[in-house]
Design a protein around this motif. Structure first.
Motif, short mmCIF file in Angstrom:
data_model
loop_
_atom_site.label_atom_id
_atom_site.label_comp_id
_atom_site.label_asym_id
_atom_site.label_seq_id
_atom_site.Cartn_x
_atom_site.Cartn_y
_atom_site.Cartn_z
N SER A 34 -17.30 34.86 69.46
CA SER A 34 -15.92 34.36 69.52
C SER A 34 -15.02 35.41 68.87
O SER A 34 -15.49 36.31 68.18
CB SER A 34 -15.78 33.01 68.81
OG SER A 34 -15.94 33.14 67.42
N GLY A 35 -13.72 35.26 69.13
CA GLY A 35 -12.77 36.20 68.56
C GLY A 35 -13.01 37.62 69.02
O GLY A 35 -12.84 38.56 68.25
N VAL A 39 -16.88 37.21 65.41
CA VAL A 39 -17.85 36.27 64.87
C VAL A 39 -19.00 36.18 65.86
O VAL A 39 -18.79 35.98 67.05
CB VAL A 39 -17.23 34.87 64.64
CG1 VAL A 39 -18.29 33.87 64.19
CG2 VAL A 39 -16.11 34.94 63.62
N ILE A 54 -19.95 37.92 60.47
CA ILE A 54 -18.49 37.78 60.43
C ILE A 54 -17.90 39.15 60.10
O ILE A 54 -18.26 39.75 59.08
CB ILE A 54 -18.06 36.75 59.38
CG1 ILE A 54 -18.69 35.38 59.70
CG2 ILE A 54 -16.55 36.65 59.30
CD1 ILE A 54 -18.54 34.36 58.60
N LEU A 58 -11.90 39.43 58.95
CA LEU A 58 -11.61 37.98 58.94
C LEU A 58 -11.71 37.37 57.55
O LEU A 58 -11.37 36.21 57.35
CB LEU A 58 -12.56 37.24 59.88
CG LEU A 58 -12.41 37.58 61.36
CD1 LEU A 58 -13.50 36.88 62.16
CD2 LEU A 58 -11.04 37.19 61.87
N MET A 66 -8.61 29.77 60.70
CA MET A 66 -8.95 30.53 61.90
C MET A 66 -10.42 30.92 61.88
O MET A 66 -11.12 30.82 62.88
CB MET A 66 -8.09 31.79 62.02
CG MET A 66 -8.40 32.59 63.28
SD MET A 66 -7.48 34.13 63.41
CE MET A 66 -8.24 35.10 62.12
N LEU A 67 -10.92 31.35 60.72
CA LEU A 67 -12.33 31.72 60.60
C LEU A 67 -13.23 30.53 60.91
O LEU A 67 -14.22 30.66 61.63
CB LEU A 67 -12.62 32.28 59.21
CG LEU A 67 -14.06 32.67 58.93
CD1 LEU A 67 -14.56 33.70 59.93
CD2 LEU A 67 -14.19 33.21 57.51
N ASP A 69 -12.56 27.99 62.80
CA ASP A 69 -12.48 27.75 64.25
C ASP A 69 -13.33 28.76 65.02
O ASP A 69 -14.00 28.40 65.99
CB ASP A 69 -11.03 27.82 64.73
CG ASP A 69 -10.19 26.64 64.25
OD1 ASP A 69 -10.77 25.63 63.81
OD2 ASP A 69 -8.94 26.76 64.31
N LEU A 70 -13.28 30.02 64.60
CA LEU A 70 -14.07 31.05 65.28
C LEU A 70 -15.57 30.82 65.09
O LEU A 70 -16.36 31.04 66.02
CB LEU A 70 -13.67 32.44 64.78
CG LEU A 70 -12.30 32.94 65.23
CD1 LEU A 70 -11.95 34.24 64.50
CD2 LEU A 70 -12.25 33.13 66.73
N ALA A 73 -16.51 28.03 67.41
CA ALA A 73 -16.51 28.52 68.80
C ALA A 73 -17.75 29.37 69.08
O ALA A 73 -18.37 29.25 70.15
CB ALA A 73 -15.24 29.31 69.08
N ALA A 74 -18.14 30.21 68.13
CA ALA A 74 -19.33 31.05 68.31
C ALA A 74 -20.59 30.20 68.37
O ALA A 74 -21.50 30.47 69.17
CB ALA A 74 -19.42 32.09 67.19
#
Length: 107
Positions: A34-35, A39, A54, A58, A66-67, A69-70, A73-74
């Motif tokens: 993600s990102g 990540v 990571i 970040l 945001m971290l 969320d990433l 998502a990952a």
């Protein structure tokens, strides 16, 4: 028409192959991103998380949300890839079995 003994032997063979396929899923590795790759989550096709990476950029206190969320998502990306890899493994395993149309494994 196969006899009951033949059907039971086929079922036992299918069960042994299924157990082997399940064991193999823990050896297949996938990577969720993600990102833009900031990540990364490494997991097995069985869904076991092996590692988290990571990017240092970040690690800013004001970017905590945001971290998070990433990372989520990952993990979801890795899970989707794990499910796809597991499906491929199961498809390969069942392709050689003499199963009736519409019959699905696992039982």
């Amino acid at each position: 028409m196969p006899s009951l003994d033949e059907i039971m032997k086929m079922a036992e063979a299918a069960q042994a192959q299924l157990a082997q396929a399940q064991e193999n899923l823990d050896k297949v590795e996938v990577e969720g991103l993600s990102g833009g790759g900031l990540v990364k989550i490494k997991a097995t096709a069985k869904g076991r998380i092996l590692g988290v990476s990571i990017d240092d950029s970040l690690l800013v206190p004001g970017e905590k949300t945001m971290l998070e969320d990433l990372i989520a998502a990952a993990i979801n990306d890795a899970r989707g890839k794990a499910d796809a890899a597991a499906g491929e493994q199961m498809q390969a395993m069942t392709s050689g079995l003499p199963l009736p149309p519409g019959f699905k494994l696992p039982f």
